[in-house]
Design an enzyme around this catalytic site. Structure first.
Site, PDB file in Angstrom:
ATOM      1  N   ARG A 112      41.035  41.178  48.224  1.00  0.00           N
ATOM      2  CA  ARG A 112      42.176  41.550  49.046  1.00  0.00           C
ATOM      3  C   ARG A 112      43.372  40.813  48.464  1.00  0.00           C
ATOM      4  O   ARG A 112      43.824  39.788  48.975  1.00  0.00           O
ATOM      5  CB  ARG A 112      41.943  41.151  50.507  1.00  0.00           C
ATOM      6  CG  ARG A 112      42.951  41.761  51.474  1.00  0.00           C
ATOM      7  CD  ARG A 112      42.736  41.263  52.885  1.00  0.00           C
ATOM      8  NE  ARG A 112      41.484  41.694  53.472  1.00  0.00           N
ATOM      9  CZ  ARG A 112      41.289  42.871  54.051  1.00  0.00           C
ATOM     10  NH1 ARG A 112      42.285  43.737  54.108  1.00  0.00           N
ATOM     11  NH2 ARG A 112      40.127  43.187  54.567  1.00  0.00           N
TER      12      ARG A 112
ATOM     13  N   GLU B 196      39.239  58.189  51.101  1.00  0.00           N
ATOM     14  CA  GLU B 196      39.062  58.209  52.549  1.00  0.00           C
ATOM     15  C   GLU B 196      38.611  59.614  52.953  1.00  0.00           C
ATOM     16  O   GLU B 196      38.933  60.600  52.282  1.00  0.00           O
ATOM     17  CB  GLU B 196      40.384  57.915  53.267  1.00  0.00           C
ATOM     18  CG  GLU B 196      40.945  56.544  53.017  1.00  0.00           C
ATOM     19  CD  GLU B 196      40.658  55.574  54.156  1.00  0.00           C
ATOM     20  OE1 GLU B 196      40.247  56.040  55.239  1.00  0.00           O
ATOM     21  OE2 GLU B 196      40.845  54.368  53.951  1.00  0.00           O
TER      22      GLU B 196
ATOM     23  N   GLU C  22      51.556  55.450  48.870  1.00  0.00           N
ATOM     24  CA  GLU C  22      50.632  56.480  49.347  1.00  0.00           C
ATOM     25  C   GLU C  22      50.434  56.377  50.847  1.00  0.00           C
ATOM     26  O   GLU C  22      50.558  55.293  51.431  1.00  0.00           O
ATOM     27  CB  GLU C  22      49.266  56.319  48.667  1.00  0.00           C
ATOM     28  CG  GLU C  22      49.296  56.429  47.158  1.00  0.00           C
ATOM     29  CD  GLU C  22      47.970  56.053  46.526  1.00  0.00           C
ATOM     30  OE1 GLU C  22      47.776  56.381  45.347  1.00  0.00           O
ATOM     31  OE2 GLU C  22      47.134  55.423  47.220  1.00  0.00           O
TER      32      GLU C  22
ATOM     33  N   LYS D  99      48.657  55.802  54.233  1.00  0.00           N
ATOM     34  CA  LYS D  99      47.491  55.054  54.706  1.00  0.00           C
ATOM     35  C   LYS D  99      46.848  55.892  55.804  1.00  0.00           C
ATOM     36  O   LYS D  99      47.340  55.951  56.926  1.00  0.00           O
ATOM     37  CB  LYS D  99      47.874  53.678  55.246  1.00  0.00           C
ATOM     38  CG  LYS D  99      46.630  52.847  55.579  1.00  0.00           C
ATOM     39  CD  LYS D  99      46.962  51.504  56.134  1.00  0.00           C
ATOM     40  CE  LYS D  99      45.679  50.668  56.223  1.00  0.00           C
ATOM     41  NZ  LYS D  99      44.574  51.358  56.925  1.00  0.00           N
TER      42      LYS D  99
ATOM     43  N   PHE E 206      42.015  58.355  46.143  1.00  0.00           N
ATOM     44  CA  PHE E 206      43.177  57.612  45.651  1.00  0.00           C
ATOM     45  C   PHE E 206      42.871  56.741  44.445  1.00  0.00           C
ATOM     46  O   PHE E 206      43.759  56.062  43.938  1.00  0.00           O
ATOM     47  CB  PHE E 206      43.804  56.762  46.760  1.00  0.00           C
ATOM     48  CG  PHE E 206      42.847  55.850  47.479  1.00  0.00           C
ATOM     49  CD1 PHE E 206      42.334  54.718  46.880  1.00  0.00           C
ATOM     50  CD2 PHE E 206      42.476  56.130  48.783  1.00  0.00           C
ATOM     51  CE1 PHE E 206      41.466  53.874  47.551  1.00  0.00           C
ATOM     52  CE2 PHE E 206      41.608  55.302  49.476  1.00  0.00           C
ATOM     53  CZ  PHE E 206      41.105  54.161  48.849  1.00  0.00           C
TER      54      PHE E 206
END
EC number: 6.5.1.1
Length: 504
Positions: free
Chosen positions: A365, A258, A207, A209, A293
Site C-alpha cells: 500500500r 473489479e 481512474e 474507483k 485496470f
C-alpha cells in the site's frame, strides 16, 4: 522441533512492542526449524499449512480436554494431526474430527491448547505480522529483505518463501516468477489528501474507483481462474466472467480489476449484492460485469516490473477499451476534476490516481496509487457489541471498533458507533455475532477478531479514552466487508495519520 518452542516464541512476540525484538525472536526460531520451517511459519502466521481443517468454533471450545503436564508435542506431530483432521470426510466425519482433535489437545499443555484453539479459530491473527515475518525470514536466512519480499509477492505464500530462503538462499528466492494459475497479492492504494495533491506525483492516470469487488484473473488458453483480493478462488461461482475471459483476444494473461453488478441503467447495484455472488456454488440471475485496470502478464511476457504506462498498453491489447476501467491519461487538473465528478455521478466511490512510472508492487500500500474519496472511510475490526436501547432493545447494536497493530499486537480500539445500522443489519448482527463470541458481560458481547466493517467518519481527534490515543469523530457504518480479513483492516498508524496538523 518441539511445538512448545513455537508457542513460547509467539507469546514473546506478542509481549513486546519492539519490532526489532519481534524479528530477532522469530528469526531465532526459524534458524532452528529445519525441515519443519513450513509448518512453523504457518503456525506463527496464524493458519495451519492445510488452511481450514473443518473444525468449527463450537466443536473446539467444547472439547474441554485435560491438558498434559509436560510439553512433548513436536511440530511434525501437530502438523500431521491437523492434516488428518482436514482430510477427514464422509459419513461420521464430524465424530472422527472430534476424536482426532481430542487426542491432539490431550497431548498438549495448557499453553499449547490455548495456542491451538486460537490457531484453529482464527484468533491468533498473526497474519498481521506479515511484514515482521518477512524481515525475520531475511534475517534467519542471511538474505536481502527485498529479495524475500519479491519472492513472497510472487508466491503469495509465507511458508514457500521461508523454505526457499532458508534452504536455497538468494538463488532460490530469485527462482520465483509469476505463474499462471497461482495468484499474486494485489497492489493497494493509499488514501490521498486531495486530488490536487495526488496529481502532484507527476505523470499519472486518473481512474474511477468502483464500488465493486476486487478480482484477479488468470487465463492460459481455455483454462481460466478467478480469485478474490484475499487470493480465494471463486471460478465456479462466476461463469459469466470465465466465459468472457476465454473470449479475450490473447492466449495467456493475468489481469487485475473489479467486478460489480449493474442496474439496467448501468449504475452499480449495492456492494452486498455483488458479494452475494462470491459465496454462490452455481450461476445466479444477477450477472457481474468486470472492469480491468492492470495487466501483469501478457502472452509470455511478465510485466510486474514494467511501468504502469507499459502495462496500460498491454491491458488495451488484451481486453480492448470496453472492459478497461474509465479514466483519463495524464489529465489536466480540470480534466481530473471532471473524471472525479463523473465517477461520483455514476454512483462510484471516487477516483484512484496512479503514477505512470510505477511498477506493480504486489501486496504493498504505497504512494504510487492514491485513492480520492469525498467521504473518508476506514476498514476496522469489530471487537465487541453492546445491547441496544429503545427501538434497538433486544438487538446487538453499538459496535466497538479496532484498528490493526502493524507489528502484530492486539487490535487497538478507536471508537464505538451504532450510527448507520439499518434494521436489517441489526437483525443480522444479533444472529451473527454470537458465532464469534469469546465472552460476554451484562451489556456487551465480546468477539474474536473476524468481521471487518467499513466506517465513514468526519475525522479523528486525540483522546485519552482509548489506548491508541485517538478517537473517531462522527463514525457511522457504511457496510460490512466480507471480501476482507482482519489483516486487511486499516492500521492504527493510518488512523493517527488523519489527525489534524498542529497549528502553526
Amino acid at each position: 522441533m518441539l511445538f512448545v518452542d513455537v508457542v513460547t516464541t509467539s507469546a514473546a512476540v506478542s509481549a513486546t512492542r519492539s519490532r526489532l525484538a519481534k524479528v530477532e525472536a522469530l528469526a531465532g526460531l526459524l534458524r532452528r526449524a529445519g525441515d519443519q520451517v513450513r509448518a512453523v511459519v504457518s503456525f506463527l502466521a496464524g493458519s495451519p499449512t492445510q488452511g481450514r481443517v473443518g473444525a468449527g468454533w463450537r466443536t473446539l471450545v467444547e472439547l474441554r480436554i485435560e491438558p498434559a503436564g509436560e510439553a512433548s508435542l513436536t511440530v511434525e506431530r501437530v502438523d500431521a494431526a491437523l492434516g488428518a483432521v482436514a482430510s477427514t470426510s464422509g459419513k461420521g466425519s464430524a465424530a472422527r474430527r472430534t476424536e482426532l482433535l481430542g487426542a491432539l489437545f490431550g497431548a498438549a499443555t495448557e499453553a499449547e491448547q490455548r495456542f491451538l484453539l486460537h490457531l484453529l479459530t482464527g484468533e491468533l491473527r498473526q497474519g498481521a505480522l506479515e511484514g515482521v515475518m518477512l524481515d525475520a525470514i531475511a534475517a534467519a536466512a542471511g538474505v536481502g529483505k527485498e529479495d524475500v519480499r519479491r519472492a513472497f509477492m510472487l508466491s503469495g505464500r509465507l511458508p514457500d518463501t521461508a523454505e526457499a530462503a532458508l534452504t536455497g538462499g538468494t538463488d532460490a528466492l530469485a527462482g520465483f516468477g509469476l505463474t499462471l494459475g497461482r495468484p499474486i497479492r494485489p497492489m493497494l492504494a493509499s488514501p490521498g489528501e486531495s486530488l490536487a495533491d495526488a496529481l502532484g506525483m507527476g505523470p499519472c492516470v486518473v481512474e474511477y474507483k468502483l464500488d465493486g469487488a476486487r478480482i484477479q484473473v488468470h487465463k492460459d488458453g481455455d483454462d481460466v481462474h478467478v480469485y478474490t483480493r484475499t487470493l480465494r478462488e471463486i471460478t465456479g461461482a462466476v461463469p459469466e466472467l470465465v466465459d468472457l475471459v476465454r473470449g479475450l483476444p490473447c492466449r495467456r494473461v493475468v489481469l487485475d480489476g473489479e467486478t460489480l453488478a449493474l442496474n439496467d441503467d448501468g449504475r452499480p447495484r449495492p456492494f452486498q449484492e455483488t458479494m452475494s455472488r462470491f459465496g454462490a456454488t452455481n450461476e445466479r440471475e444477477l450477472l457481474l460485469h468486470p472492469y480491468f485496470f492492470d495487466c501483469v502478464h501478457l502472452d509470455g511476457t511478465d510485466l510486474v516490473d514494467a511501468p504502469l504506462r507499459e502495462r496500460n498498453t498491454a491491458l488495451l491489447r488484451a481486453v480492448g477499451e470496453a472492459l478497461v476501467i474509465p479514466g483519463a491519461l495524464e489529465p489536466t487538473e480540470e480534466r481530473a476534476e471532471q473524471v472525479l465528478a463523473d465517477a461520483l455521478d455514476a454512483g462510484h466511490e471516487g477516483v484512484v490516481v496512479k503514477a505512470l512510472d510505477s511498477p506493480y508492487q504486489a501486496g504493498r500500500r504505497g504512494k504510487a496509487w492514491r485513492k480520492i474519496k469525498p467521504v473518508h472511510t476506514l476498514d476496522l475490526v469489530v471487537l465487541a457489541a453492546e445491547w441496544g436501547h429503545g427501538r434497538r432493545t433486544g438487538y446487538l447494536s453499538n459496535l466497538h471498533l479496532g484498528a490493526r497493530d502493524p507489528d502484530g499486537g492486539p487490535y487497538v480500539m478507536v471508537g464505538k458507533t451504532f450510527k448507520g445500522l439499518t434494521d436489517e443489519l441489526l437483525a443480522w448482527q444479533t444472529t451473527e455475532f454470537p458465532k464469534h463470541e469469546t465472552h460476554r458481560t451484562d451489556w456487551t458481547v465480546h468477539l474474536r477478531p473476524h468481521l471487518v466493517v467499513e466506517i465513514a467518519l468526519d475525522g479523528v481527534q486525540t483522546s485519552t479514552r482509548y489506548e491508541g490515543g485517538v478517537a473517531l469523530r462522527f463514525a457511522r457504518v457504511v457496510r460490512y466487508r466480507p471480501d476482507k480479513d482482519p489483516p486487511d483492516a486499516d492500521t492504527i498508524d493510518t488512523v493517527r495519520s488523519l489527525l489534524p496538523a498542529p497549528a502553526g
